[in-house]
Design a protein around this motif. Structure first.
Motif, mmCIF file in Angstrom:
data_model
loop_
_atom_site.group_PDB
_atom_site.id
_atom_site.type_symbol
_atom_site.label_atom_id
_atom_site.label_comp_id
_atom_site.label_asym_id
_atom_site.label_seq_id
_atom_site.Cartn_x
_atom_site.Cartn_y
_atom_site.Cartn_z
ATOM 1 N N THR A 80 0.815 -1.214 0.000
ATOM 2 C CA THR A 80 0.000 0.000 0.000
ATOM 3 C C THR A 80 0.854 1.273 0.000
ATOM 4 N N ASP A 81 2.180 1.127 0.092
ATOM 5 C CA ASP A 81 3.051 2.307 0.126
ATOM 6 C C ASP A 81 2.785 3.256 -1.028
ATOM 7 N N PHE A 82 2.856 2.736 -2.246
ATOM 8 C CA PHE A 82 2.706 3.580 -3.428
ATOM 9 C C PHE A 82 1.301 4.163 -3.496
ATOM 10 N N ALA A 83 0.289 3.358 -3.235
ATOM 11 C CA ALA A 83 -1.098 3.834 -3.271
ATOM 12 C C ALA A 83 -1.323 4.917 -2.220
ATOM 13 N N SER A 84 -0.776 4.724 -1.031
ATOM 14 C CA SER A 84 -0.922 5.724 0.028
ATOM 15 C C SER A 84 -0.210 7.021 -0.340
ATOM 16 N N ALA A 85 0.971 6.879 -0.906
ATOM 17 C CA ALA A 85 1.726 8.068 -1.314
ATOM 18 C C ALA A 85 0.984 8.834 -2.400
ATOM 19 N N MET A 86 0.419 8.130 -3.364
ATOM 20 C CA MET A 86 -0.323 8.786 -4.442
ATOM 21 C C MET A 86 -1.597 9.441 -3.912
ATOM 22 N N SER A 87 -2.247 8.787 -2.974
ATOM 23 C CA SER A 87 -3.447 9.341 -2.359
ATOM 24 C C SER A 87 -3.108 10.623 -1.592
ATOM 25 N N ALA A 88 -2.011 10.585 -0.857
ATOM 26 C CA ALA A 88 -1.578 11.764 -0.098
ATOM 27 C C ALA A 88 -1.209 12.901 -1.046
ATOM 28 N N LEU A 89 -0.512 12.574 -2.125
ATOM 29 C CA LEU A 89 -0.136 13.589 -3.107
ATOM 30 C C LEU A 89 -1.372 14.211 -3.743
ATOM 31 N N SER A 90 -2.341 13.390 -4.067
ATOM 32 C CA SER A 90 -3.594 13.876 -4.641
ATOM 33 C C SER A 90 -4.324 14.790 -3.659
ATOM 34 N N SER A 91 -4.336 14.399 -2.389
ATOM 35 C CA SER A 91 -4.983 15.209 -1.361
ATOM 36 C C SER A 91 -4.310 16.571 -1.227
ATOM 37 N N VAL A 92 -2.978 16.580 -1.231
ATOM 38 C CA VAL A 92 -2.236 17.842 -1.123
ATOM 39 C C VAL A 92 -2.534 18.731 -2.337
ATOM 40 N N ALA A 93 -2.530 18.140 -3.522
ATOM 41 C CA ALA A 93 -2.794 18.911 -4.741
ATOM 42 C C ALA A 93 -4.203 19.496 -4.722
ATOM 43 N N ASN A 94 -5.196 18.684 -4.334
ATOM 44 C CA ASN A 94 -6.580 19.176 -4.265
ATOM 45 C C ASN A 94 -6.730 20.281 -3.232
ATOM 46 N N SER A 95 -6.138 20.074 -2.071
ATOM 47 C CA SER A 95 -6.226 21.087 -1.017
ATOM 48 C C SER A 95 -5.538 22.379 -1.432
ATOM 49 N N THR A 96 -4.408 22.259 -2.094
ATOM 50 C CA THR A 96 -3.678 23.444 -2.549
ATOM 51 C C THR A 96 -4.517 24.228 -3.546
ATOM 52 N N MET A 97 -5.174 23.516 -4.458
ATOM 53 C CA MET A 97 -6.018 24.191 -5.447
ATOM 54 C C MET A 97 -7.197 24.896 -4.780
ATOM 55 N N LYS A 98 -7.756 24.288 -3.738
ATOM 56 C CA LYS A 98 -8.877 24.900 -3.030
ATOM 57 C C LYS A 98 -8.413 26.085 -2.177
ATOM 58 N N MET A 99 -7.217 25.968 -1.595
ATOM 59 C CA MET A 99 -6.731 27.008 -0.693
ATOM 60 C C MET A 99 -6.225 28.247 -1.428
ATOM 61 N N ALA A 100 -5.711 28.088 -2.635
ATOM 62 C CA ALA A 100 -5.091 29.220 -3.353
ATOM 63 C C ALA A 100 -6.016 30.433 -3.459
ATOM 64 N N PRO A 101 -7.251 30.287 -3.967
ATOM 65 C CA PRO A 101 -8.103 31.482 -4.055
ATOM 66 C C PRO A 101 -8.504 32.016 -2.681
ATOM 67 N N LEU A 102 -8.622 31.124 -1.691
ATOM 68 C CA LEU A 102 -8.969 31.575 -0.349
ATOM 69 C C LEU A 102 -7.830 32.384 0.261
ATOM 70 N N LEU A 103 -6.601 31.915 0.057
ATOM 71 C CA LEU A 103 -5.438 32.649 0.567
ATOM 72 C C LEU A 103 -5.306 34.006 -0.113
ATOM 73 N N GLU A 104 -5.633 34.052 -1.395
ATOM 74 C CA GLU A 104 -5.596 35.325 -2.118
ATOM 75 C C GLU A 104 -6.626 36.296 -1.532
ATOM 76 N N LYS A 105 -7.793 35.769 -1.205
ATOM 77 C CA LYS A 105 -8.845 36.583 -0.596
ATOM 78 C C LYS A 105 -8.390 37.117 0.768
ATOM 79 N N ILE A 106 -7.731 36.260 1.552
ATOM 80 C CA ILE A 106 -7.217 36.693 2.857
ATOM 81 C C ILE A 106 -6.156 37.768 2.677
ATOM 82 N N ASP A 107 -5.272 37.594 1.690
ATOM 83 C CA ASP A 107 -4.249 38.611 1.411
ATOM 84 C C ASP A 107 -4.887 39.958 1.111
#
Length: 124
Positions: A56-83
């Protein structure tokens, strides 16, 4: 206190002293959204690190990477709004009473504590 047993993140509540100031409410609501995304991302990463064994190492790593990418995409406009709000911060401060400034500082501190608590989860 700040983090509930429920699976849905629970944000820091906005005190009644600030509830009538629309700019401050939007600022803290946006900040809560950013923290919710961050908390979710940290929890996903912590869960993936626990599963870091065997096939499950590779699957877990890919899942974590996907989660980080999705969260980053969601956070970017919110962080811009906070700025944008923080750029207007001095103007916002001029409209707040002394009581509202204290409530603002207390709420902001609670949000920082929530971020710190989330960050500590990655080490568990």
């Amino acid at each position: 206190m700040i983090i509930s047993c429920d699976s849905k993140p629970q944000g820091v509540s906005i005190p009644s002293e600030l509830a009538k100031n629309e700019q401050v409410v939007v600022y803290f609501d946006t900040f809560n959204e950013v923290i919710d995304e961050y908390v979710g991302m940290i929890e996903d990463l912590a869960e993936a690190s626990k599963k870091n064994e065997g096939k499950t190492d590779f699957a877990s790593a890919m899942s974590a990477l996907s989660s980080v990418a999705n969260s980053t995409m969601k956070m970017a406009p919110l962080l811009e709004k906070i700025d944008q709000f923080e750029a207007k911060g001095d103007i916002m401060k001029e409209t707040l009473t002394e009581e509202e400034i204290l409530a603002f500082a207390d709420t902001y501190a609670k949000m920082l504590i929530r971020i710190q608590e989330a960050s500590l989860k990655i080490n568990k």
